[in-house]
Design an enzyme around this catalytic site. Structure first.
Site, PDB file in Angstrom:
ATOM      1  N   ARG A 104     -12.570  48.640 -37.501  1.00 22.88           N
ATOM      2  CA  ARG A 104     -11.809  48.126 -36.361  1.00 22.88           C
ATOM      3  C   ARG A 104     -12.246  46.710 -36.019  1.00 22.88           C
ATOM      4  O   ARG A 104     -13.426  46.368 -36.100  1.00 22.88           O
ATOM      5  CB  ARG A 104     -12.024  49.016 -35.123  1.00 22.88           C
ATOM      6  CG  ARG A 104     -11.616  50.460 -35.276  1.00 22.88           C
ATOM      7  CD  ARG A 104     -12.019  51.247 -34.036  1.00 22.88           C
ATOM      8  NE  ARG A 104     -11.807  52.671 -34.167  1.00 22.88           N
ATOM      9  CZ  ARG A 104     -10.731  53.326 -33.728  1.00 22.88           C
ATOM     10  NH1 ARG A 104      -9.769  52.652 -33.120  1.00 22.88           N
ATOM     11  NH2 ARG A 104     -10.618  54.622 -33.883  1.00 22.88           N
ATOM     12  N   TYR A 117     -10.830  17.498  -0.511  1.00 19.83           N
ATOM     13  CA  TYR A 117      -9.729  18.431  -0.287  1.00 19.83           C
ATOM     14  C   TYR A 117      -8.767  18.406  -1.464  1.00 19.83           C
ATOM     15  O   TYR A 117      -8.754  17.474  -2.267  1.00 19.83           O
ATOM     16  CB  TYR A 117      -8.974  18.105   1.010  1.00 19.83           C
ATOM     17  CG  TYR A 117      -8.185  16.817   0.997  1.00 19.83           C
ATOM     18  CD1 TYR A 117      -6.880  16.757   0.499  1.00 19.83           C
ATOM     19  CD2 TYR A 117      -8.734  15.637   1.487  1.00 19.83           C
ATOM     20  CE1 TYR A 117      -6.154  15.579   0.481  1.00 19.83           C
ATOM     21  CE2 TYR A 117      -8.028  14.453   1.489  1.00 19.83           C
ATOM     22  CZ  TYR A 117      -6.736  14.422   0.978  1.00 19.83           C
ATOM     23  OH  TYR A 117      -6.024  13.238   0.960  1.00 19.83           O
ATOM     24  N   MET A 152      -5.052  42.424 -33.680  1.00 22.26           N
ATOM     25  CA  MET A 152      -5.710  42.371 -34.989  1.00 22.26           C
ATOM     26  C   MET A 152      -5.669  43.765 -35.603  1.00 22.26           C
ATOM     27  O   MET A 152      -4.986  44.659 -35.092  1.00 22.26           O
ATOM     28  CB  MET A 152      -7.133  41.814 -34.843  1.00 22.26           C
ATOM     29  CG  MET A 152      -7.124  40.347 -34.457  1.00 22.26           C
ATOM     30  SD  MET A 152      -8.774  39.641 -34.314  1.00 22.26           S
ATOM     31  CE  MET A 152      -9.380  40.460 -32.849  1.00 22.26           C
ATOM     32  N   GLY A 192      -4.238  45.379 -29.967  1.00 22.36           N
ATOM     33  CA  GLY A 192      -3.234  45.491 -31.004  1.00 22.36           C
ATOM     34  C   GLY A 192      -2.944  44.229 -31.769  1.00 22.36           C
ATOM     35  O   GLY A 192      -2.106  44.228 -32.674  1.00 22.36           O
ATOM     36  N   ARG A 234     -14.677  49.169 -22.128  1.00 20.34           N
ATOM     37  CA  ARG A 234     -14.612  47.747 -21.806  1.00 20.34           C
ATOM     38  C   ARG A 234     -14.210  47.622 -20.349  1.00 20.34           C
ATOM     39  O   ARG A 234     -13.695  48.583 -19.755  1.00 20.34           O
ATOM     40  CB  ARG A 234     -13.604  47.015 -22.693  1.00 20.34           C
ATOM     41  CG  ARG A 234     -12.181  47.537 -22.572  1.00 20.34           C
ATOM     42  CD  ARG A 234     -11.270  46.983 -23.649  1.00 20.34           C
ATOM     43  NE  ARG A 234      -9.949  47.621 -23.619  1.00 20.34           N
ATOM     44  CZ  ARG A 234      -9.130  47.656 -24.648  1.00 20.34           C
ATOM     45  NH1 ARG A 234      -9.470  47.112 -25.791  1.00 20.34           N
ATOM     46  NH2 ARG A 234      -7.952  48.240 -24.555  1.00 20.34           N
ATOM     47  N   GLU A 245      -3.259   6.561  -8.901  1.00 24.56           N
ATOM     48  CA  GLU A 245      -2.339   7.166  -9.871  1.00 24.56           C
ATOM     49  C   GLU A 245      -2.121   6.275 -11.094  1.00 24.56           C
ATOM     50  O   GLU A 245      -1.240   6.544 -11.907  1.00 24.56           O
ATOM     51  CB  GLU A 245      -1.002   7.484  -9.198  1.00 24.56           C
ATOM     52  CG  GLU A 245      -0.438   6.353  -8.350  1.00 24.56           C
ATOM     53  CD  GLU A 245       0.702   6.815  -7.451  1.00 24.56           C
ATOM     54  OE1 GLU A 245       1.412   7.766  -7.822  1.00 24.56           O
ATOM     55  OE2 GLU A 245       0.870   6.215  -6.381  1.00 24.56           O
ATOM     56  N   LYS A 252     -16.055  44.994 -28.401  1.00 22.91           N
ATOM     57  CA  LYS A 252     -16.112  46.399 -28.772  1.00 22.91           C
ATOM     58  C   LYS A 252     -17.488  46.762 -29.309  1.00 22.91           C
ATOM     59  O   LYS A 252     -18.085  47.773 -28.914  1.00 22.91           O
ATOM     60  CB  LYS A 252     -15.036  46.694 -29.819  1.00 22.91           C
ATOM     61  CG  LYS A 252     -14.899  48.166 -30.185  1.00 22.91           C
ATOM     62  CD  LYS A 252     -13.732  48.386 -31.124  1.00 22.91           C
ATOM     63  CE  LYS A 252     -12.428  48.075 -30.449  1.00 22.91           C
ATOM     64  NZ  LYS A 252     -11.256  48.292 -31.337  1.00 22.91           N
ATOM     65  N   ARG A 260       2.794   9.094   2.984  1.00 25.60           N
ATOM     66  CA  ARG A 260       2.913   8.107   1.906  1.00 25.60           C
ATOM     67  C   ARG A 260       4.103   7.193   2.178  1.00 25.60           C
ATOM     68  O   ARG A 260       5.222   7.671   2.405  1.00 25.60           O
ATOM     69  CB  ARG A 260       3.092   8.807   0.554  1.00 25.60           C
ATOM     70  CG  ARG A 260       3.148   7.840  -0.620  1.00 25.60           C
ATOM     71  CD  ARG A 260       3.306   8.573  -1.937  1.00 25.60           C
ATOM     72  NE  ARG A 260       4.632   9.167  -2.094  1.00 25.60           N
ATOM     73  CZ  ARG A 260       4.988   9.947  -3.117  1.00 25.60           C
ATOM     74  NH1 ARG A 260       4.109  10.243  -4.057  1.00 25.60           N
ATOM     75  NH2 ARG A 260       6.214  10.430  -3.187  1.00 25.60           N
ATOM     76  N   SER A 271      -6.469   9.359  -2.520  1.00 22.20           N
ATOM     77  CA  SER A 271      -5.820  10.611  -2.881  1.00 22.20           C
ATOM     78  C   SER A 271      -5.295  10.457  -4.296  1.00 22.20           C
ATOM     79  O   SER A 271      -4.510   9.539  -4.574  1.00 22.20           O
ATOM     80  CB  SER A 271      -4.682  10.951  -1.919  1.00 22.20           C
ATOM     81  OG  SER A 271      -4.077  12.173  -2.283  1.00 22.20           O
ATOM     82  N   HIS A 297       0.632  50.521 -25.809  1.00 21.80           N
ATOM     83  CA  HIS A 297       0.539  49.083 -26.129  1.00 21.80           C
ATOM     84  C   HIS A 297       1.344  48.265 -25.129  1.00 21.80           C
ATOM     85  O   HIS A 297       0.860  47.252 -24.597  1.00 21.80           O
ATOM     86  CB  HIS A 297       1.060  48.842 -27.552  1.00 21.80           C
ATOM     87  CG  HIS A 297       1.151  47.391 -27.911  1.00 21.80           C
ATOM     88  ND1 HIS A 297       2.294  46.647 -27.710  1.00 21.80           N
ATOM     89  CD2 HIS A 297       0.235  46.551 -28.429  1.00 21.80           C
ATOM     90  CE1 HIS A 297       2.082  45.401 -28.103  1.00 21.80           C
ATOM     91  NE2 HIS A 297       0.843  45.314 -28.551  1.00 21.80           N
ATOM     92  N   THR A 335      -2.137  12.942  -9.302  1.00 22.95           N
ATOM     93  CA  THR A 335      -2.433  13.318 -10.685  1.00 22.95           C
ATOM     94  C   THR A 335      -1.185  13.477 -11.548  1.00 22.95           C
ATOM     95  O   THR A 335      -1.289  13.472 -12.774  1.00 22.95           O
ATOM     96  CB  THR A 335      -3.254  14.614 -10.722  1.00 22.95           C
ATOM     97  OG1 THR A 335      -2.614  15.608  -9.905  1.00 22.95           O
ATOM     98  CG2 THR A 335      -4.667  14.356 -10.207  1.00 22.95           C
ATOM     99  N   ASN A 336      -0.007  13.613 -10.940  1.00 25.52           N
ATOM    100  CA  ASN A 336       1.206  13.661 -11.763  1.00 25.52           C
ATOM    101  C   ASN A 336       1.394  12.331 -12.488  1.00 25.52           C
ATOM    102  O   ASN A 336       1.525  12.265 -13.717  1.00 25.52           O
ATOM    103  CB  ASN A 336       2.429  13.968 -10.906  1.00 25.52           C
ATOM    104  CG  ASN A 336       2.317  15.307 -10.201  1.00 25.52           C
ATOM    105  OD1 ASN A 336       1.534  16.159 -10.588  1.00 25.52           O
ATOM    106  ND2 ASN A 336       3.108  15.484  -9.153  1.00 25.52           N
ATOM    107  N   CYS A 350      -3.324  15.077  -4.377  1.00 30.86           N
ATOM    108  CA  CYS A 350      -2.048  15.554  -3.840  1.00 30.86           C
ATOM    109  C   CYS A 350      -1.021  15.805  -4.929  1.00 30.86           C
ATOM    110  O   CYS A 350       0.147  16.039  -4.637  1.00 30.86           O
ATOM    111  CB  CYS A 350      -1.493  14.568  -2.813  1.00 30.86           C
ATOM    112  SG  CYS A 350      -1.180  12.917  -3.466  1.00 30.86           S
TER     113      CYS A 350
END
Length: 898
Positions: free
Chosen positions: A91, A869, A102, A100, A335, A762, A22, A629, A781, A451, A784-785, A849
């Site tokens: 303000r 990829y 703060m 809204g 803004r 993994e 602001k 896989r 590959s 709001h 990531t889980n 993957c």
């Protein structure tokens, strides 16, 4: 010594880190020569120093006093002087907009004496006492900690006693009485009197705004919007201008284009004889901004010119707050405006067409999250029936849920798994937890700039505002429609944020316009503009991105859909899904086999089924890579539940019957294979090394499917991926077996079948020894889980239900590491594996993957990490395509409307 205060004439939009959004934008408008009431900004550094120590930083108030003296000199008035008082607004203004969340205090400087001076110079006693009651109410709740509902009840009681509906119909004597009621309320609740010293008011107001940075609702909003907790807020002190001086005054909020659709033209709300807080709060229904052209043509024309200046200067949609004081227009804020996903795509395309931004900037201004929202289903218009009510379409989308009337119940019922719709007369910042929990927000008051509308739009939450025909009774927990229909709490309704309508019951859903376009290129007249903008963004992303995008797909149907959505192959085909249903019996036979011959027969029965599956997927993805896989989960997952088997056997024995021999054999096998932690047990590559014939059967099925496609004139590109490898020797053994089987298939079919063999990374050990694993792997590959589970020591199924919510609340991590990649831990392992793998094998193909392959933030990380990829579910392929393009444009200015 640090400097903590800047005049509006000293800053600019590039100083948002220091002056907040602001303050920096007020300075920018001042620099552009727009009519901005003069003032100054206390910096975010001052806030951080205050929050760190609990006290004012040294020298702060001396700077404030010097700037206040300069402001008084330019105004020709003194703060709070009895005869002609200078009044100030205080303000908040963080770097990122937090609407809204703060605090704001208006009319600083009024007291029991100066209120009479204000009445005299303004010529309106009612205006003066209205301003004073606003100050006492705001100061009492914000600075002195009095529950705001106590003030609201006092005001509501007075209106009831006077028989009026709106504040504007209260007289000067009514407001004088209300001020005394408020002051007595403050003394009763706090033991303090409302401060009469203007200097004390200013000081305490500033410190209260600083402190509001750490308020509960502000912290919750920051977590939701991924805003850092250590930024702090600036405070803007500004000369008051008044929109509540009569019919020639008023306040409004405007957008340079429609923030819901992106359509050109001036959009917004205006409220005659009102302060800006009345517009945003939604406590009185506004009139469309276009009505200002009739009420005050000159101000409307000036506002339009200023808005055009701002949009061209910022090269983006601008959100503007303004006040007209007796025919004089003042600009109070601008803004980059929050916008819906639809508006974001349309605006980006239109601004590029107008030459205000480049095609790359247009791409940077949209997001994968926004695209995902546009892909969500919408209501079937042929099945909606008659609307219960209609209001302002404040934030588009389709949502179904049970009606609730307060935030606490919305949070509680949503936590129990129920979908809810939050219904209020108007929302306040304290309703934020309920808005987050709800599927949609419905209010009977307010417009597109209230709001509820602004916050819902920023969150991508469905919202209908200003449904005036509804009578909302929060005490009785029900609302009544114009025809007398009563809707009680718990009743299911459907909210259409695109049409601004509410329907009884759960309206059926149909595919969105974007999904229809992605599926078969169809569009319709109503959505052609938006769909075209999405298509342009995706086309540009495909042009500039380096990352390929594949899909995780296990069936020919999923593979075909992924290809229609733009997938460049399959990054993960999970073979275990092919063993379910009727085929589960064959897996049982393999597990229960007592001899090699019995196991071989079971595997032989599975072989043609697997081959047919692979052939169908390879056909759907002809000419594109398909990474298959090998079997990953523990074999006991294909057997019946251990407890269920035991109960059936025990029940038979209790009846004096002989238990089913097959059930007994299955229970024996389940007990034999039972593991305390199966995620870390006999699965993945370990299965292939321990269970004879399993790898050979799967590889033969793949090889024969490849040969079949080649003989049919196809161009299959199968890749074989070995899961859960932790040591290069595991992979070497499996790879040797794979090569042998493929060689046999080649001899038998007369077709050369050559499939690359790679592995999933993994396990942390795999990442740390990636250089050695790359000696055998032709591609990596990242799974990531599991890599996230094994890096954190989490069992996902357990921890997400047990303590993730507490970790998120306490800020241990900003988002779930299963949704967005943990860059510091898991990401570092990815970086090590990429560097060491390519040091051994420079042409190593590397992808991901896990679910993170479709997460927008994670896609940017994978681009930076040098992957080739990402692979994700078919539905997220367009999202990944878009984000891969945006990742290639890092550094290009986007639209950060936070």
């Amino acid at each position: 010594m640090a400097r903590y205060v800047y005049d509006f004439t000293e800053g600019g939009r590039d100083m948002a880190d220091l002056l907040g959004g602001k303050g920096s934008n007020l300075a920018e408008m001042t620099r552009l020569g727009l009519p901005v009431p003069p003032g100054f900004t206390l910096t975010t550094e001052a806030c951080r120093a205050f929050l760190a120590t609990g006290g004012e930083p040294a020298g702060l108030w001396e700077e404030v006093s010097a700037h206040l003296s300069a402001l008084e000199a330019s105004a020709g008035r003194v703060l709070g002087e009895p005869d002609d008082p200078l009044l100030l607004s205080v303000r908040s203004g963080a770097k990122f907009s937090m609407p809204g969340m703060m605090e704001t205090i208006l009319d600083i400087g009024l007291n029991d004496e100066s209120v009479h001076g204000l009445a005299k110079v303004s010529g309106s006693e009612r205006f003066a006492w209205d301003s004073y009651r606003r100050l006492v109410q705001m100061f009492g709740s914000t600075v002195m900690g009095v529950d705001s509902t106590l003030f609201e009840r006092s005001l509501a009681l007075l209106k009831d006693l006077r028989g009026v509906r709106d504040d504007v119909h209260l007289t000067a004597s009514d407001l004088t009485e209300l001020v005394e009621t408020y002051k007595n309320l403050i003394h009763l609740e706090t033991g303090e009197h409302f401060p009469q010293s203007p200097a004390e008011q200013l000081r305490r107001a500033v410190l209260a705004v600083f402190g509001s940075w750490n308020g509960d609702r502000a912290r919750l909003y920051r977590r939701r919007e991924h805003i850092a907790d250590d930024l702090g807020t600036a405070v803007n002190v500004q000369r008051m201008v008044f929109g509540n001086l009569g019919p020639d005054s008023g306040s409004g909020v405007a957008f340079t284009r429609d923030p819901a659709t992106g359509r050109p033209g001036l959009y917004g709300d205006y409220l005659p004889d009102a302060q800006g807080e009345d517009v945003v709060a939604g406590i009185r229904n506004t009139v469309p901004l276009s009505e200002l052209a009739r009420l005050d043509p000159e101000s409307y024309a000036r506002l339009g010119a200023h808005m055009d200046t701002l949009e061209r200067h910022y090269r983006d949609l601008c959100d503007i707050e303004f006040t007209i004081e007796r025919g004089i227009l003042w600009m109070l804020q601008t803004r980059v405006g929050k916008r819906t996903a639809e508006a974001a795509f349309v605006l980006a395309a239109e601004l590029a067409d107008e030459g205000l931004i480049t095609p790359d900037e247009a791409l940077a201004r949209v997001s994968g999250d926004g695209l995902a929202r546009l892909m969500f289903p919408r209501f079937d218009a042929s099945a909606t029936g008659t609307a219960l009510a209609r209001g302002v379409p404040a934030s588009p989308g389709a949502a179904v849920g049970a009606v609730v009337f307060d935030t606490a119940r919305a949070v509680r019922r949503a936590a129990a798994g129920e979908k809810v719709v939050l219904v209020r007369q108007e929302t306040t910042p304290d309703d934020l937890p309920g808005m987050i929990a709800a599927q949609a927000v419905l209010t009977s008051r307010g417009g597109k700039t209230s709001h509820a509308a602004v916050v819902a739009r920023g969150m991508g939450k469905v919202c209908v505002c200003g449904a005036e025909e509804l009578t909302v009774d929060t005490e009785a927990r029900r609302f009544t429609t114009a025809d007398g229909t009563v809707v009680e709490e718990g009743t299911v309704v459907s909210v259409d944020g695109s049409a601004g309508a509410v329907y009884a019951g759960a309206v059926p859903l149909v595919d969105s316009a974007v999904i229809r376009y992605l599926e078969d290129g169809r569009d319709d007249e109503d959505t052609r503009h938006m769909v075209g903008a999405v298509a342009r963004a995706l086309s540009r992303a495909d042009t500039v991105r380096r990352l390929e995008v594949r899909a995780n797909a296990d069936t020919p149907e999923d593979a075909a859909r992924a290809r229609r959505f733009g997938a460049q192959g399959i990054g993960l085909c999970r073979t275990e899904h092919m063993f379910l249903g009727e085929r589960r019996k064959l897996v049982e036979q393999m597990i229960l086999a007592g001899t090699d011959a019995e196991r071989d027969r079971a595997l032989a029965d599975l072989l043609p089924l697997q081959r047919r599956d692979f052939a169908g997927i390879l056909e759907a993805m002809d000419g594109l890579p398909v990474t298959i896989r090998l079997l990953d989960p523990p074999l006991h997952e294909f057997l019946p539940d251990r407890t269920g088997l035991a109960v059936r056997i025990a029940a038979a024995e209790a009846r004096g019957e002989e238990p089913d021999a097959h059930h007994v054999a299955l229970l024996t096998a389940v007990n034999r294979m039972h593991e305390e932690n199966p995620m870390l047990g006999l699965r993945g590559v370990r299965l292939g090394l321990v269970v004879p014939g399993l790898v050979a059967m799967q590889v033969r099925a793949i090889g024969e499917a490849v040969a079949e496609r080649l003989l049919s004139g196809g161009a299959p590109e199968a890749e074989i991926m070995v899961p859960l490898v932790g040591d290069v020797r595991e992979l070497r053994l499996v790879r040797e077996e794979v090569r042998g089987v493929l060689a046999d298939v080649s001899r038998e079919t007369g077709v050369t079948v050559d499939c690359p063999v790679g592995t999933m990374i993994e396990l942390p050990r795999a990442a740390l020894t990636a250089g050695r694993i790359a000696e055998e792997a032709e591609f990596f590959s990242f799974g990531t889980n599991d890599l996230t589970q094994t890096t954190w020591g989490f069992s996902r199924d357990d921890v997400e239900a047990e303590f993730f919510s507490a970790y998120l609340d306490k800020g241990v991590f900003p988002t779930s590491p299963f949704e967005t990649l943990d860059r510091d831990g898991v990401g570092r392992l990815v970086g090590i594996a990429v560097a060491e793998g390519r040091a051994t094998r420079p042409d190593l193909k590397i992808g991901v993957c896990g679910e993170h392959g479709g997460d927008p933030d994670s896609v940017h990380f994978f681009h930076t990490a040098g992957l080739d990829y990402v692979s994700c579910s078919p539905f997220r392929v367009p999202v990944a395509r878009l984000e891969a393009g945006r990742a290639a444009l890092e550094g290009t200015e986007g639209s950060d409307s936070r």
